[in-house]
Write a protein that holds these residues in place. Structure first.
Motif, short mmCIF file in Angstrom:
data_model
loop_
_atom_site.label_atom_id
_atom_site.label_comp_id
_atom_site.label_asym_id
_atom_site.label_seq_id
_atom_site.Cartn_x
_atom_site.Cartn_y
_atom_site.Cartn_z
N SER A 158 26.87 92.40 38.45
CA SER A 158 27.95 92.15 39.40
C SER A 158 28.18 90.64 39.51
O SER A 158 27.31 89.84 39.16
CB SER A 158 27.56 92.69 40.78
N PRO A 159 29.35 90.22 39.99
CA PRO A 159 29.58 88.79 40.20
C PRO A 159 28.51 88.14 41.09
O PRO A 159 28.11 87.00 40.84
CB PRO A 159 30.95 88.74 40.86
N MET A 179 30.50 93.19 35.54
CA MET A 179 31.01 92.52 34.35
C MET A 179 29.94 92.55 33.26
O MET A 179 28.75 92.59 33.54
CB MET A 179 31.45 91.09 34.66
N GLU A 211 25.23 94.88 32.25
CA GLU A 211 26.22 94.96 33.32
C GLU A 211 25.66 94.30 34.57
O GLU A 211 24.63 94.72 35.10
CB GLU A 211 26.58 96.41 33.62
N GLU A 250 37.60 86.38 38.59
CA GLU A 250 38.09 85.55 39.69
C GLU A 250 37.18 85.63 40.91
O GLU A 250 37.08 84.67 41.67
CB GLU A 250 39.53 85.94 40.04
N VAL A 251 36.51 86.76 41.08
CA VAL A 251 35.52 86.87 42.16
C VAL A 251 34.38 85.90 41.91
O VAL A 251 33.95 85.17 42.81
CB VAL A 251 34.99 88.31 42.27
N LEU A 252 33.89 85.88 40.68
CA LEU A 252 32.81 84.95 40.32
C LEU A 252 33.27 83.51 40.43
O LEU A 252 32.54 82.65 40.97
CB LEU A 252 32.34 85.25 38.90
N HIS A 256 37.99 89.47 31.87
CA HIS A 256 37.15 90.29 32.74
C HIS A 256 37.80 90.43 34.12
O HIS A 256 38.22 89.43 34.72
CB HIS A 256 35.76 89.68 32.88
N LYS A 257 37.84 91.65 34.62
CA LYS A 257 38.56 91.90 35.86
C LYS A 257 37.91 91.25 37.06
O LYS A 257 38.59 90.93 38.05
CB LYS A 257 38.71 93.41 36.09
N ASP A 258 36.59 91.03 37.05
CA ASP A 258 35.90 90.44 38.19
C ASP A 258 35.70 88.94 38.06
O ASP A 258 35.01 88.33 38.88
CB ASP A 258 34.53 91.11 38.38
#
Length: 223
Positions: A51-52, A1, A49, A81-83, A77-79
């Motif tokens: 990562s979660p 992200m 950039e 929900e992971v975060l 941001h596509k990630d």
């Protein structure tokens, strides 16, 4: 992200005003508001950039209970929900500052939203959907950033529509805030308008200024 910045400060507005929090500002937005005070997180290349997992580890290193996820617009941001799941599973209370174009995420125990209804002055009101506001619960915040009496009238209209619908559903309304666009309408005029509007008074609408712009330079980053 894409991450614009991660920093420790105090909450400058809303329910947690004055409390220490880690801010995660994600880069990129699907709106272009006339009064945006964080365009460095919207356009250009001033981001990294991560990562979660990397964001999560950085947040943990500050050792605070409160986290504010902001932007830009964090929910595009596509990630994200992971975060959010990592932060939620760890027991951190996350405030998502979101621009009203996305519904509130669901399924998290320790998360609440501070959602915007974009004013007429923003130039982005056609992007607003009342159904997104209706996803908010009693633990959330709906914020109106206003600069004119026309903006205040529009805010009262939205609050009135939500009041009726939430009563029909038997649900508790979010907390409503009115926040002035920096350098526009006089604060005393805005407060007087709120105090004499039946809908706003009945729904305990709160007036706020951005505390971080009082403490630090209004153009300062990382505060």
């Amino acid at each position: 992200m894409k991450v614009s910045e991660i920093f420790l400060s105090i909450e400058g507005e809303g329910i947690r005003t004055g409390a220490p929090a880690v801010f995660v500002r994600l880069f990129g937005c699907n709106l272009r508001c006339s009064y945006c005070d964080s365009m460095y997180a919207v356009e250009g290349s001033d981001f990294q950039e991560l990562s979660p997992v990397e964001v999560f580890e950085k947040v943990k290193s500050f050792n605070t209970q409160f986290v504010t996820l902001t932007g830009g617009e964090p929910l595009i941001h596509k990630d994200v929900e992971v975060l959010l799941k990592m932060l939620d599973d760890y027991g951190l209370e996350v405030n998502i500052e979101t621009n009203g174009t996305q519904p509130k995420p669901s399924g998290y125990r320790h998360m609440f939203c501070t959602m915007d209804w974009k004013s007429i002055s923003s130039g982005m009101q056609p992007k607003m959907k009342l159904e997104n506001m209706m996803t908010l619960s009693g633990r959330d915040v709906l914020k109106f950033v206003v600069g004119t009496e026309e903006d205040l009238q529009d805010a009262a209209r939205v609050i009135g529509a939500m009041e009726a619908e939430y009563a029909r559903r038997g649900m508790k309304l979010p907390t409503f805030y009115v926040s002035p666009i920096f350098g526009t309408m006089k604060y005393e005029d805005m407060v007087d308008w709120i105090l004499h509007n039946a809908t706003m008074k009945r729904n305990n609408v709160r007036f706020q200024v951005q505390l971080h712009k009082v403490i630090w330079d209004p153009e300062a980053r990382g505060v």
